[in-house]
Motif scaffolding. Structure first.
Motif, PDB file in Angstrom:
ATOM      1  N   ILE A  26       0.864  -1.194   0.000  1.00  0.00           N
ATOM      2  CA  ILE A  26       0.000   0.000   0.000  1.00  0.00           C
ATOM      3  C   ILE A  26       0.893   1.234   0.000  1.00  0.00           C
ATOM      4  O   ILE A  26       1.676   1.459   0.932  1.00  0.00           O
ATOM      5  N   LEU A  27       0.790   2.018  -1.056  1.00  0.00           N
ATOM      6  CA  LEU A  27       1.601   3.234  -1.152  1.00  0.00           C
ATOM      7  C   LEU A  27       0.933   4.400  -0.448  1.00  0.00           C
ATOM      8  O   LEU A  27       1.599   5.204   0.205  1.00  0.00           O
ATOM      9  N   SER A  28      -0.371   4.512  -0.603  1.00  0.00           N
ATOM     10  CA  SER A  28      -1.093   5.627   0.005  1.00  0.00           C
ATOM     11  C   SER A  28      -2.542   5.216   0.159  1.00  0.00           C
ATOM     12  O   SER A  28      -3.088   4.460  -0.654  1.00  0.00           O
ATOM     13  N   ARG A  29      -3.177   5.719   1.216  1.00  0.00           N
ATOM     14  CA  ARG A  29      -4.574   5.390   1.447  1.00  0.00           C
ATOM     15  C   ARG A  29      -5.273   6.551   2.152  1.00  0.00           C
ATOM     16  O   ARG A  29      -4.614   7.379   2.804  1.00  0.00           O
ATOM     17  N   SER A  30      -6.582   6.618   1.981  1.00  0.00           N
ATOM     18  CA  SER A  30      -7.428   7.571   2.688  1.00  0.00           C
ATOM     19  C   SER A  30      -8.328   6.775   3.620  1.00  0.00           C
ATOM     20  O   SER A  30      -9.010   5.845   3.185  1.00  0.00           O
ATOM     21  N   ASN A  31      -8.298   7.134   4.899  1.00  0.00           N
ATOM     22  CA  ASN A  31      -9.122   6.416   5.874  1.00  0.00           C
ATOM     23  C   ASN A  31     -10.550   6.942   5.936  1.00  0.00           C
ATOM     24  O   ASN A  31     -11.438   6.238   6.405  1.00  0.00           O
ATOM     25  N   THR A  32     -10.752   8.178   5.488  1.00  0.00           N
ATOM     26  CA  THR A  32     -12.080   8.787   5.558  1.00  0.00           C
ATOM     27  C   THR A  32     -12.363   9.498   4.247  1.00  0.00           C
ATOM     28  O   THR A  32     -11.468  10.119   3.663  1.00  0.00           O
ATOM     29  N   ILE A  33     -13.619   9.394   3.806  1.00  0.00           N
ATOM     30  CA  ILE A  33     -14.045  10.084   2.595  1.00  0.00           C
ATOM     31  C   ILE A  33     -15.453  10.602   2.819  1.00  0.00           C
ATOM     32  O   ILE A  33     -16.270   9.952   3.477  1.00  0.00           O
ATOM     33  N   SER A  34     -15.719  11.789   2.300  1.00  0.00           N
ATOM     34  CA  SER A  34     -17.045  12.389   2.476  1.00  0.00           C
ATOM     35  C   SER A  34     -18.050  11.688   1.580  1.00  0.00           C
ATOM     36  O   SER A  34     -17.740  11.245   0.476  1.00  0.00           O
ATOM     37  N   GLU A  35     -19.283  11.593   2.095  1.00  0.00           N
ATOM     38  CA  GLU A  35     -20.315  10.886   1.335  1.00  0.00           C
ATOM     39  C   GLU A  35     -20.728  11.650   0.078  1.00  0.00           C
ATOM     40  O   GLU A  35     -21.370  11.076  -0.795  1.00  0.00           O
ATOM     41  N   ASP A  36     -20.380  12.928  -0.027  1.00  0.00           N
ATOM     42  CA  ASP A  36     -20.722  13.672  -1.236  1.00  0.00           C
ATOM     43  C   ASP A  36     -19.567  13.698  -2.242  1.00  0.00           C
ATOM     44  O   ASP A  36     -19.575  14.508  -3.171  1.00  0.00           O
TER      45      ASP A  36
END
Length: 836
Positions: A337-347
């Motif tokens: 895994i090089l990069s990840r986002s743990n949170t993303i907005s529902e919109d």
């Protein structure tokens, strides 16, 4: 294996949706540089802002387990992290510079140049040859090449042989381009002159400064062996799978020698090399080569062996064995895994990248071809940015209320048989957006409250829920502005902002307000806030809080109602009717009438539903003139309320008789002293006679004066007017219309008789202190009709009040009002009369 220049490759990718722009930059550095040494300035060479490196969390990545290069985000320099030894690595490594938010990937090639840090060396410390003295000039003897781990100029070797009296050093080119080193006999050997020869072979590289290594060659002169072994093939080729077991047969080499005896005995051996580590062994007698260790295609995809055949006389021959390694799918894909986002907005819009990862499968061919997918039916997809780099992005719009968290499992499989795979999990939280308004549990509410409630009483609770989270789901309740009967609704109820509890501000009265409506707004705490309205109806429930009110007979303080029943009344004669109302509603207003007390219960009865008082039997002469009735009016509430009305009934055929008895209702037991009674009676009689005389005189004078004025102003003859006599056609009246009433009035026990009689008409005798007050009282309280032709309302009602005045309403068609005012006072002794 030959050496080559080591290169690091750093990929350069800029991600815009699904489009990539690629570029490359290269650096060249020598091996063995100290830790922290600068390779190059990434920020300057790629034109990147240093802030972009910090905010993008830039870092270097390579496929090796051990990282040799690191990136300094503060100054954009690419630095040496670990000591780099070209000879130990001897392969390609691909580090990457990764930037996040948005994600970017840069490829940079770092070339590791060789330095002359390794001297040439031979595999054996001593080389022994046994050469027959009969060896002819030009006989060749194979030597092992020296090994120099350096490459390029540093790895170029030159050889020198000392002494060169009997032997010379020569090189023989092979078909594969390599050269075999040999010593060639320059002059015949004479064992009797020199049994052994000692030579020194020196190998020198081309570095600056040059390094060298030497080996001693010991030549033993043998007697008469003039034929050397000869291999059947100069080059042998074979193939073996990388998962072959230890001891597996690889190939068999064969050589022949024309000599006989011990000179024809051949032994085989493999020329040792540093990278073989005894992986292969050869049987000295048979020439059978077998596997002696584990081989890995990913480390070496072929091996090259130099096999020697030597006879007992020391003559030898050499062949080359090339072993190709067949790849087996024995390596799972490795996901990094090089990069990840743990949170993303529902919109977030579809196509938003949430992770980038690299997949490495060291197998070759189809065994190393990898494809990735996402397990489960979730709104995410995988796209490939390059051969080994992948990214996970959103494929559909997200809804936190439907799914607040995703566990994304990425599975990467190769195309080998059988296929091998590996997985990596990504946990993604969906952050909330205020996209849902509060929703009430009902479309409208209706609550009930019993009247006479306590102010502050909790009436009802409205409840709304919001499927959003945190502050976006915090619901507040607001009472919308409106009016109820012109009064703000906030003066009736309040709504708790947190709980939605509706409280009463005031005590409600059902008789004034039956129900009312208002609206409550539920508003969340988002920005901007969303809200929903609902209508609430409050219905006031009646409580039995009002007692029945008696409208008739009228009851006043100190006053009595007297009804006259003639002795000739028949059974069922209507004495009077009790009229009552209850301002409550429903069963609380259902009234029933009951005769509670009576002087003679056998004479009267009360209708339980209509309140009519009628005679039960025929009135006789034995019945008492004074009859006192107590009627209870009761409602149907729980508990019930009631009102009591007292009715005085006079059983008499004449008005004076009735009046005399009526006076005794209230004062019969007040004075028992005969002397006092007669004194008062005498005073009343004298006063009454005096007042009557004055009234008659004044009336005659007024009458004459008015007649003279009418006659004087009119030419018409004077026609006297006589009031008509009306006949009572009803059966509900108390007194007949054609009666002539004799009425005597008294105050206290002092009696004064007066008789007022008219023929053929109805009379109303009114006695009060003031003419104006009495007439108004008669109109409002006793409902007199001003229209002379209107029928009577109530007949035979006689009211005696505490002030000693009598008001008699006999209900006539042609209304005749006579006002007579008495002043029966001991001190004043005045009497006035007036006839309107």
């Amino acid at each position: 294996m030959t050496g080559f220049t080591l290169r690091y490759t750093v990929l350069f990718f800029v991600v815009f949706c699904s489009h990539f722009v690629c570029g490359q930059i290269s650096y060249s550095i020598p091996e063995e540089m100290a830790k922290g040494s600068i390779i190059g300035n990434i920020a300057q060479d790629l034109g990147l802002d240093l802030k972009r490196l910090k905010l993008g969390k830039a870092r270097a990545f390579s496929g090796d387990v051990k990282e040799y290069i690191e990136l300094n985000r503060e100054n954009g320099l690419l630095l040496i992290k670990e000591n780099i030894d070209r000879e130990s690595l001897c392969g390609k490594i691909t580090p990457c510079v990764i930037l996040e938010n948005p994600m970017e990937l840069y490829r940079i090639t770092v070339e590791i140049t060789d330095i002359n840090d390794n001297a040439p060396h031979f595999q054996r410390n001593e080389i022994i040859f046994e050469i027959s003295e009969l060896s002819v000039v030009g006989a060749k003897f194979m030597l092992e090449n020296a090994v120099d781990l350096d490459v390029g100029v540093n790895g170029l070797l030159s050889y020198s042989l000392k002494p060169t009296d009997n032997f010379d050093l020569q090189f023989q080119s092979q078909t594969d381009g390599e050269k075999n080193m040999e010593i060639v006999l320059q002059k015949p050997l004479d064992r009797e002159l020199q049994k052994q020869l000692s030579l020194t072979l020196t190998a020198t590289d081309g570095g600056e400064p040059s390094l060298s290594g030497a080996v001693n060659i010991c030549v033993s002169v043998l007697d008469v062996n003039d034929n050397a072994p000869v291999f059947e093939q100069k080059i042998y080729k074979t193939t073996i799978t990388e998962n072959a077991a230890k001891g597996s047969h690889v190939i068999t080499v064969r050589a022949s020698d024309k000599d006989e005896g011990s000179n024809g005995l051949i032994s085989y051996y493999i020329s040792k090399a540093i990278d073989l580590n005894n992986v292969f062994i050869v049987d000295p007698q048979s020439g059978k080569i077998t596997l002696n260790g584990q081989i890995d295609y990913e480390k070496a995809n072929y091996y090259q062996l130099n096999v020697h055949a030597r006879d007992q006389g020391g003559l030898s021959d050499t062949c080359k064995v090339i072993i190709d390694i067949t790849d087996v799918n024995d390596n799972q894909p490795v996901i990094s895994i090089l990069s990840r986002s743990n949170t993303i907005s529902e919109d977030s819009k579809p196509g938003t990248i949430i992770s980038m990862f690299n997949v490495n499968d060291p197998d070759s061919g189809t065994n190393g071809q990898v494809y990735c997918n996402i397990n489960g039916n979730i709104p995410f997809a995988i796209i490939s940015t390059s051969n080994d780099f992948f990214s996970v992005r959103t494929e559909q719009e997200l809804d936190r209320e439907r799914e607040a968290e995703y566990n994304i499992t990425v599975t990467c499989s190769d195309e080998g048989v059988p296929s091998l795979s590996s997985s990596a999990s990504l946990r993604l939280q969906i952050s909330d957006v205020n996209d849902n308004a509060p929703v009430f549990e009902r479309n409208n509410y209706e609550a009930y409250v019993v009247e006479n409630n306590t102010p502050g009483l909790s009436i009802f609770t409205v409840k709304a829920s919001d499927v959003d989270s945190n502050q976006n789901a915090r619901v507040s309740y607001i009472l919308e502005d409106s009016t109820v009967n012109g009064v703000p609704v906030s003066s009736y109820v309040t709504v708790s902002a947190d709980s939605g509890v509706i409280n009463a501000v005031r005590s409600f009265d059902y008789e004034q307000l039956k129900d009312f409506h208002f609206r409550v707004k539920a508003q969340d705490g988002g920005s901007p806030p969303l809200s929903t309205n609902v209508t609430v109806k409050i219905t006031i429930q009646d409580q039995n809080d009002n007692a029945p009110q008696v409208l008739y007979p009228v009851q006043t303080d100190g006053s009595l109602v007297a009804e006259i029943v003639p002795r000739s009344a028949d059974v069922g004669y209507l004495v009077t009717k009790v009229v009552a109302v209850d301002v409550d509603s429903g069963q609380n207003a259902w009234l029933s009438y009951k005769l509670q007390k009576a002087t003679d219960r056998a004479l009267f009865e009360v209708g339980p539903q209509n309140g009519e008082i009628r005679t039960v039997r025929q009135v006789t002469d034995k019945d008492a003139v004074k009859q006192k009735l107590t009627v209870v009016v009761e409602d149907n509430g729980q508990p019930s309320r009631s009102a009591v009305v007292n009715i005085n009934v006079a059983v008499a055929d004449s008005f004076p008789e009735m009046l005399s008895e009526f006076t005794n209702f209230t004062h019969g037991k007040t004075y028992n002293d005969d002397l006092t009674f007669y004194l008062i009676l005498a005073l009343a009689a004298v006063s009454f006679l005096f007042i009557t005389s004055v009234v008659v005189i004044i009336s005659v004078k007024i009458y004459r004066w008015r007649q003279s004025r009418i006659f004087h102003h009119s030419n018409l003859p004077v026609i006297p007017y006589y009031p008509p006599g009306y006949t009572d056609t009803g059966v509900t009246g108390t007194l007949p219309h054609m009666y002539n009433y004799d009425m005597c009035m008294t105050t206290d026990s002092r009696k004064s008789d007066c008789k007022y009689s008219t023929l053929g008409g109805q009379k109303i005798l009114i006695m009060d202190r003031s003419f104006t007050e009495t007439i108004q009282h008669a109109k409002t309280e006793n409902n007199f009709l001003e229209d002379p032709d209107s029928p009577e309302l109530v007949r035979g009602s006689l009211l005696y009040n505490r002030n000693g005045y009598i008001f008699l309403n006999v209900g006539i068609g042609h209304l005749l009002q006579i006002y007579l005012q008495f002043c029966l006072s001991y001190s004043e002794g005045r009497c006035s009369t007036s006839l309107p």
